[in-house]
Structure formats: C-alpha cells, structure tokens
Design an enzyme around this catalytic site. Structure first.
Site, short mmCIF file in Angstrom:
data_model
loop_
_atom_site.label_atom_id
_atom_site.label_comp_id
_atom_site.label_asym_id
_atom_site.label_seq_id
_atom_site.Cartn_x
_atom_site.Cartn_y
_atom_site.Cartn_z
N SER A 83 0.86 -1.18 0.00
CA SER A 83 0.00 0.00 0.00
C SER A 83 0.90 1.23 0.00
O SER A 83 2.13 1.10 0.15
CB SER A 83 -0.95 0.01 1.21
OG SER A 83 -0.21 0.14 2.42
N LEU A 123 -3.38 1.43 7.02
CA LEU A 123 -3.78 2.55 6.18
C LEU A 123 -3.14 2.50 4.79
O LEU A 123 -2.02 2.02 4.63
CB LEU A 123 -3.41 3.88 6.84
CG LEU A 123 -4.12 4.21 8.15
CD1 LEU A 123 -3.66 5.57 8.67
CD2 LEU A 123 -5.63 4.19 7.99
N HIS A 151 3.61 -4.97 2.85
CA HIS A 151 3.08 -5.57 4.07
C HIS A 151 3.53 -7.02 4.24
O HIS A 151 3.84 -7.44 5.35
CB HIS A 151 1.54 -5.54 4.05
CG HIS A 151 0.97 -4.17 4.16
ND1 HIS A 151 0.64 -3.60 5.36
CD2 HIS A 151 0.67 -3.24 3.21
CE1 HIS A 151 0.15 -2.38 5.16
NE2 HIS A 151 0.17 -2.15 3.86
N LEU A 162 5.20 -10.68 2.08
CA LEU A 162 5.65 -11.55 0.99
C LEU A 162 5.57 -12.96 1.53
O LEU A 162 6.12 -13.26 2.60
CB LEU A 162 7.09 -11.21 0.59
CG LEU A 162 7.89 -12.28 -0.17
CD1 LEU A 162 7.27 -12.56 -1.53
CD2 LEU A 162 9.34 -11.86 -0.33
N TYR A 168 16.41 -9.86 2.65
CA TYR A 168 16.02 -8.61 2.00
C TYR A 168 17.24 -7.80 1.55
O TYR A 168 17.17 -7.06 0.56
CB TYR A 168 15.10 -7.80 2.90
CG TYR A 168 13.72 -8.39 2.98
CD1 TYR A 168 12.89 -8.41 1.87
CD2 TYR A 168 13.25 -8.96 4.16
CE1 TYR A 168 11.63 -8.98 1.92
CE2 TYR A 168 11.97 -9.52 4.23
CZ TYR A 168 11.17 -9.53 3.10
OH TYR A 168 9.92 -10.10 3.14
#
Length: 205
Positions: free
Chosen positions: A95, A109, A120, A122, A166
């Site tokens: 988002s 949000l 948010h 994976l 990451y």
C-alpha cells in the site's frame, strides 16, 4: 493500452508448450507460470498461504483476511501474485505510505498521495519453498514499481532473521522500526525506486 500490456514482465510466462491430444490437436491449458496483480477474489487463497507461512513462526499473520480484502479493494495495483497453472503460489501485498518511516498506522492505512510503497507481506506456498521464488517475485515487484510514476521507494519491516534475505534483494536497513506487534520487534528496510521517466526511456514502460 492496458497497464499489463505496458509491463512486459507481468505478462504470462509460458514454461512449456501446450499439451496435445492423441489426435494431434492442441488442448487449451492455463499458463504454466503467470504474474499478475491480485484482486479481492484472490483474498482467501492469499490468506491461506500467509496463515500457514507465518502462524507457525510468529503465531500471527501480518494481514488478516479482512485486511487483505481491504488492501486488494483499495490498491490492487500494489499487489503481485505468482500463479502456476492457475494456482497462487506466492504473493506480495503493498500500500502507499506518506511519511519517512513506518508507524503503527501504516499497518492498516493506504495513503493515496504517498510516494513510499509499504510492502506488508511476501509469502510463498509451503510446497514450493526453497526454490528461490521469493527472491524472483520481489525482483519482479520492484521492477513493476519502477514503472509507477508515484513510487519513489519501497519500505518494509521484518524480523532480524529475515534481514539478510532482503539485503540480497537490494534493501538496506534503516534501523529499528517503531512498529511493534505483541512482543515482536522489527527492523525497517528501504529500497529506492527509480523515477518513471528514466524507466520509460530505458525499459519500454
């Protein structure tokens, strides 16, 4: 021109030829491998993969089913699913966020005027883990974000043991995240997203 046709790396990737019937005629089959943005109709499949992947590790899910539906209704263009023969095997849901760092409010949000894409979750289906699918999906997702004119960077929060994964995907650690979920603490990570004009000149977006 549709958004999908403008983004060649989201088009179906055929990994094998269509099967033939005994009479030599081709039968219609689903694409062996396909990447596409998710829709609210995919929410249950998303949640089933996420629940299995996270509850066994942390005891909770980053997104519950109603939250998945919430984001897939508000901003489906910030999601990406990997389908094999029509079955969802991996996904990312994001988002937009409008602040420099993530806060507790970022968990629920979507800020349409934001320029940071908050990733948010994976997750990869248990039957296809340890095959590099998470890295491949993230690579495609970041390429996709580079073709969105409003996206300037990607943000995520993860537990410490996931930081090396990451980092290999190109993210850098920003330090401890102020967001907490129960007793869990997180590291906040960032990846720059190149401008839309640059990508149009260099990758056909």
């Amino acid at each position: 021109m549709s958004a999908l046709s403008a983004l060649p790396f989201l088009k179906p990737v055929h990994l094998r030829s269509p099967r033939s019937s005994p009479g030599g005629q081709r039968r219609h089959t689903l694409p062996a491998s396909e990447f596409r943005c998710l829709s609210p109709e995919d929410a249950v499949s998303v949640f089933e993969i996420e629940r299995e992947a996270f509850i066994s590790v942390s005891g909770d899910c980053p997104l519950h089913l109603d939250e998945i539906r919430h984001f897939l209704n508000l901003c489906p263009e910030l999601s990406l699913g990997w389908f094999e023969e029509g079955r969802l095997v991996a996904f990312i849901i994001g988002s937009l966020w409008d602040q420099e760092r993530l806060s507790q409010a970022a968990l629920t949000l979507h800020k349409p005027q934001g320029s940071a894409v908050h990733i948010h979750v994976l997750a990869v289906h248990r039957t296809v883990r340890q095959q590099g699918k998470g890295s491949i999906l993230m690579w495609r997702y970041l390429r996709y974000l580079r073709c969105l004119p409003f996206a300037r960077r990607a943000l995520l929060m993860c537990e410490h043991f996931l930081v090396p994964f990451y980092q290999k995907c190109g993210f850098e650690a920003l330090g401890p995240c102020e967001v907490t979920v129960g007793d869990l603490a997180f590291v906040e990570m960032q990846h720059p997203v190149r401008g839309h004009a640059f990508m149009r000149r260099n990758s056909g977006c």
